[in-house]
Design an enzyme around this catalytic site. Structure first.
Site, PDB file in Angstrom:
ATOM      1  N   ILE A 270       0.957  -0.839  -0.018  1.00  0.00           N
ATOM      2  CA  ILE A 270       0.307  -0.028   0.144  1.00  0.00           C
ATOM      3  C   ILE A 270       0.158   0.868   0.151  1.00  0.00           C
ATOM      4  CG2 ILE A 270      -1.255   1.410   1.455  1.00  0.00           C
ATOM      5  CD1 ILE A 270      -1.894  -1.456   2.937  1.00  0.00           C
ATOM      6  N   GLY A 271       1.308   2.015  -0.881  1.00  0.00           N
ATOM      7  CA  GLY A 271       1.914   3.650  -1.372  1.00  0.00           C
ATOM      8  C   GLY A 271       0.599   4.144  -0.942  1.00  0.00           C
TER       9      GLY A 271
ATOM     10  N   THR B 225       4.930  -1.671   3.494  1.00  0.00           N
ATOM     11  CA  THR B 225       4.999  -2.790   3.864  1.00  0.00           C
ATOM     12  C   THR B 225       4.862  -3.793   3.736  1.00  0.00           C
ATOM     13  OG1 THR B 225       3.781  -2.345   6.244  1.00  0.00           O
ATOM     14  CG2 THR B 225       3.193  -4.530   5.461  1.00  0.00           C
TER      15      THR B 225
ATOM     16  N   GLU C  81      -9.882  -1.836   6.718  1.00  0.00           N
ATOM     17  CA  GLU C  81      -8.689  -2.144   7.736  1.00  0.00           C
ATOM     18  C   GLU C  81      -8.373  -2.102   8.978  1.00  0.00           C
ATOM     19  OE1 GLU C  81      -5.081   0.511   5.475  1.00  0.00           O
ATOM     20  OE2 GLU C  81      -4.513   0.048   7.289  1.00  0.00           O
TER      21      GLU C  81
HETATM   22  C1  LIG Z   1       3.571  -1.317  10.967  1.00  0.00           C
HETATM   23  C2  LIG Z   1       3.526  -0.028  10.608  1.00  0.00           C
HETATM   24  C3  LIG Z   1       3.154  -0.527   9.035  1.00  0.00           C
HETATM   25  C4  LIG Z   1       2.885   0.323   8.047  1.00  0.00           C
HETATM   26  N1  LIG Z   1       2.710   0.178   6.975  1.00  0.00           N
HETATM   27  C5  LIG Z   1       2.011   0.993   6.148  1.00  0.00           C
HETATM   28  C6  LIG Z   1       2.641   0.673   4.474  1.00  0.00           C
HETATM   29  O1  LIG Z   1       2.115  -0.335   4.202  1.00  0.00           O
HETATM   30  N2  LIG Z   1       1.419   1.942   3.948  1.00  0.00           N
HETATM   31  C7  LIG Z   1       1.601   2.791   4.279  1.00  0.00           C
HETATM   32  O2  LIG Z   1       1.191   3.796   3.513  1.00  0.00           O
HETATM   33  N3  LIG Z   1       1.487   3.365   5.099  1.00  0.00           N
HETATM   34  C8  LIG Z   1       1.793   2.428   6.263  1.00  0.00           C
HETATM   35  N4  LIG Z   1       2.085   2.692   7.525  1.00  0.00           N
HETATM   36  C9  LIG Z   1       1.815   4.275   7.750  1.00  0.00           C
HETATM   37  C10 LIG Z   1       0.959   5.147   8.563  1.00  0.00           C
HETATM   38  O3  LIG Z   1       0.044   4.665   7.975  1.00  0.00           O
HETATM   39  C11 LIG Z   1       1.047   6.175   9.851  1.00  0.00           C
HETATM   40  O4  LIG Z   1       2.480   5.387  10.712  1.00  0.00           O
HETATM   41  C12 LIG Z   1       0.248   6.216  10.244  1.00  0.00           C
HETATM   42  O5  LIG Z   1      -0.586   6.948   9.092  1.00  0.00           O
HETATM   43  C13 LIG Z   1       0.695   8.028  10.566  1.00  0.00           C
HETATM   44  O6  LIG Z   1       1.213   8.873  10.104  1.00  0.00           O
HETATM   45  P1  LIG Z   1       2.935   9.185  10.598  1.00  0.00           P
HETATM   46  O7  LIG Z   1       3.689   8.466  11.118  1.00  0.00           O
HETATM   47  O8  LIG Z   1       3.496  10.207   9.592  1.00  0.00           O
HETATM   48  O9  LIG Z   1       2.704  10.577  11.999  1.00  0.00           O
HETATM   49  P2  LIG Z   1       1.590  11.701  11.700  1.00  0.00           P
HETATM   50  O10 LIG Z   1       0.816  11.483  11.195  1.00  0.00           O
HETATM   51  O11 LIG Z   1       3.128  12.441  12.265  1.00  0.00           O
HETATM   52  O12 LIG Z   1       1.761  11.533  13.975  1.00  0.00           O
HETATM   53  C14 LIG Z   1       2.201  12.043  14.766  1.00  0.00           C
HETATM   54  C15 LIG Z   1       1.642  12.139  15.673  1.00  0.00           C
HETATM   55  O13 LIG Z   1       1.062  13.007  15.741  1.00  0.00           O
HETATM   56  C16 LIG Z   1      -0.682  13.256  16.151  1.00  0.00           C
HETATM   57  N5  LIG Z   1      -1.415  13.703  15.100  1.00  0.00           N
HETATM   58  C17 LIG Z   1      -1.211  14.363  13.751  1.00  0.00           C
HETATM   59  N6  LIG Z   1      -2.226  15.271  12.785  1.00  0.00           N
HETATM   60  C18 LIG Z   1      -3.174  14.831  14.209  1.00  0.00           C
HETATM   61  C19 LIG Z   1      -4.331  15.650  14.252  1.00  0.00           C
HETATM   62  N7  LIG Z   1      -5.213  16.463  13.066  1.00  0.00           N
HETATM   63  N8  LIG Z   1      -4.835  16.189  15.422  1.00  0.00           N
HETATM   64  C20 LIG Z   1      -4.249  15.523  16.840  1.00  0.00           C
HETATM   65  N9  LIG Z   1      -3.016  15.065  16.511  1.00  0.00           N
HETATM   66  C21 LIG Z   1      -2.546  14.299  15.578  1.00  0.00           C
HETATM   67  C22 LIG Z   1      -1.112  11.681  15.265  1.00  0.00           C
HETATM   68  O14 LIG Z   1      -1.852  11.117  15.945  1.00  0.00           O
HETATM   69  C23 LIG Z   1       0.860  11.118  16.054  1.00  0.00           C
HETATM   70  O15 LIG Z   1       0.349  10.650  17.734  1.00  0.00           O
HETATM   71  C24 LIG Z   1       2.444   1.509   8.854  1.00  0.00           C
HETATM   72  C25 LIG Z   1       2.926   1.799   9.756  1.00  0.00           C
HETATM   73  C26 LIG Z   1       3.293   1.480  10.953  1.00  0.00           C
HETATM   74  C27 LIG Z   1       3.286   1.423  12.413  1.00  0.00           C
END
Ligand SMILES: Cc1cc2nc3c(=O)[nH]c(=O)nc-3n(C[C@H](O)[C@H](O)[C@H](O)COP(=O)(O)OP(=O)(O)OC[C@H]3O[C@@H](n4cnc5c(N)ncnc54)[C@H](O)[C@@H]3O)c2cc1C
Length: 386
Positions: free
Chosen positions: A129-130, A164, A249
């Site tokens: 998933i991108g 992933t 999901e």
């Molecule tokens: C094991 C694992 C597998 C994954 N696999 C995939 C995958 O296959 N494909 C893919 O595309 N992604 C994948 N991800 C990514 C995942 O979707 C993101 O980590 C997730 O969407 C959070 O984005 P971020 O890490 O950029 O954190 P951020 O969005 O930067 O968030 C950081 C913190 O800020 C908080 N925050 C952000 N915006 C707000 C708001 N508006 N209000 C209040 N709080 C806020 C969040 O809740 C969090 O606590 C994976 C992540 C993990 C851990």
């Protein structure tokens, strides 16, 4: 208003599948490795996925014309529940079976369906998933990867992260920008593309997580040329498609069963005087979560769109599992430093794997803040659409 959900009993023909799946596990998965159990739906075993494909356990609800089983969503629920409860390694086909295949069924062209779906059902074709990019996770619509139409091709440039299984995936469904936002509305101008991961110009760089696994990756696109029919669904319709995909999901039993092998271990070793009440409370939590999750499955079968209820299952499930893992580690006397030095003890290996992966449960598939935002917004809409 809170979403109204009717509890359901899984139909008898679906329940009857449990015995069949348990027999399958006895035959095809003789030596469960606790480290794999701890990874559950992220553990990769290509042969096991192929065996599941031969047994008809992948793409179960899809039409037979595309290699599917034409069975009910409740039958699929029972099969995945049994596989996850055992901690079986379903990671290789998980993404394709749970969301990429259903997305293709809903939005794909006939040619896309006929080319790709049979390989998924056979346990051969792997999807990733991108969506996420550096700086665009929760705020997904701010993504910068761009596909430009040049003649009969799309030319793709940009970067994804946390992808992933990208290192061995055959296909990615990528959310990309195909035209400019309109009136500052970032959700406009996004599309989904089917990216052949073997196309020239794609570089995949694994990221090691803190448990030492390399399941997710950075993916770079440099002038990747894709055919015109790489477009999935409607050009510019990517945001609506991705939102529906995320609902798929969020509500399944994978959101609360990753730690079940540990709860079982705790129950087997429990001291009734010290642990009895604790165990009874966690079992009640688990039963409540399962009741919610099967009710959401019932909503999906009825053709409704339980976005809010799915977000509730995901948020409560992650909270339940993260608490349980730390409590169980404590109650089983797990010493982190000792376990890191020697992982020969299966229970310690199981605990260690879960302790290290638990923080990711409330990131993957949406963080608590984002899920609670969806729930809050949905309360005014009867809970069906946020
Ligand atoms: C094991 C694992 C597998 C994954 N696999 C995939 C995958 O296959 N494909 C893919 O595309 N992604 C994948 N991800 C990514 C995942 O979707 C993101 O980590 C997730 O969407 C959070 O984005 P971020 O890490 O950029 O954190 P951020 O969005 O930067 O968030 C950081 C913190 O800020 C908080 N925050 C952000 N915006 C707000 C708001 N508006 N209000 C209040 N709080 C806020 C969040 O809740 C969090 O606590 C994976 C992540 C993990 C851990």
């Amino acid at each position: 208003m809170l979403p109204s959900l009717d509890p359901i009993d899984l139909p008898a023909d679906a329940e009857a599948l449990r015995t069949e799946v348990r027999a399958f596990l006895d035959t095809h998965w003789r030596r469960p490795d606790p480290r794999l159990q701890a990874q559950s739906w992220q553990a990769i075993d290509r042969d096991f996925s192929r065996a599941l494909g031969r047994a008809g356990y992948i793409g179960m609800t899809w039409p037979k014309a595309y290699g599917g089983g034409d069975r009910s969503a409740f039958e699929r629920y029972v099969v995945i529940e049994e596989l996850l409860a055992a901690g079986a390694p379903v990671g290789a086909h998980w993404i394709a079976d749970r969301q990429s295949g259903p997305l293709l069924l809903r939005h794909g062209t006939e040619a896309q369906k006929r080319t790709i779906l049979p390989g998924i059902c056979a346990g051969e074709t792997v999807f990733c998933i991108g969506m996420s990019e550096p700086g665009s996770g929760s705020d997904l619509a701010s993504l910068r990867t761009r596909a430009e139409r040049r003649g009969d091709r799309w030319v793709l440039n940009g970067q994804k992260v946390w992808t992933t299984n990208a290192a061995f995936a055959d296909w990615m469904i990528a959310l990309v920008r195909t035209s400019e936002p309109v009136g500052g509305r970032k959700h406009v101008g996004l599309s989904q593309l089917l990216v052949n991961m073997r196309a020239p110009g794609i570089t995949v760089r694994p990221i090691q997580d803190m448990a030492g696994h390399r399941h997710f990756n950075e993916v770079f696109f440099q002038d990747v040329a894709l055919p015109a029919d790489a477009l999935l669904g409607r050009e510019g319709g990517g945001w609506a498609q991705v939102t529906a995909e995320l609902a798929l999901e969020r509500s399944g039993p994978e959101r609360f069963l990753t730690s079940l092998p540990l709860l079982t271990e705790l129950a087997e070793r429990a001291d009734p005087a010290a642990d009895g009440t604790y165990l009874a409370e966690r079992l009640a939590d688990l039963i409540t979560l399962r009741t919610l999750s099967t009710a959401v499955a019932g909503e999906l079968v009825a053709g409704r769109d339980p976005v809010v209820a799915a977000a509730i299952v995901k948020d409560l499930g992650a909270t339940f599992e993260q608490g349980l893992i730390l409590d169980a580690a404590d109650r089983l006397g797990w010493d982190g430093r000792r376990a890191m030095a020697s992982d020969n003890d299966p229970t310690e290996a199981l605990i260690e794997g879960l302790v290290l992966s638990a923080p990711s449960f409330s990131l993957r598939g949406g963080t608590p803040e984002i899920l609670r935002g969806i729930i809050a917004k949905g309360l005014g809409t009867g809970g069906r659409r946020a």
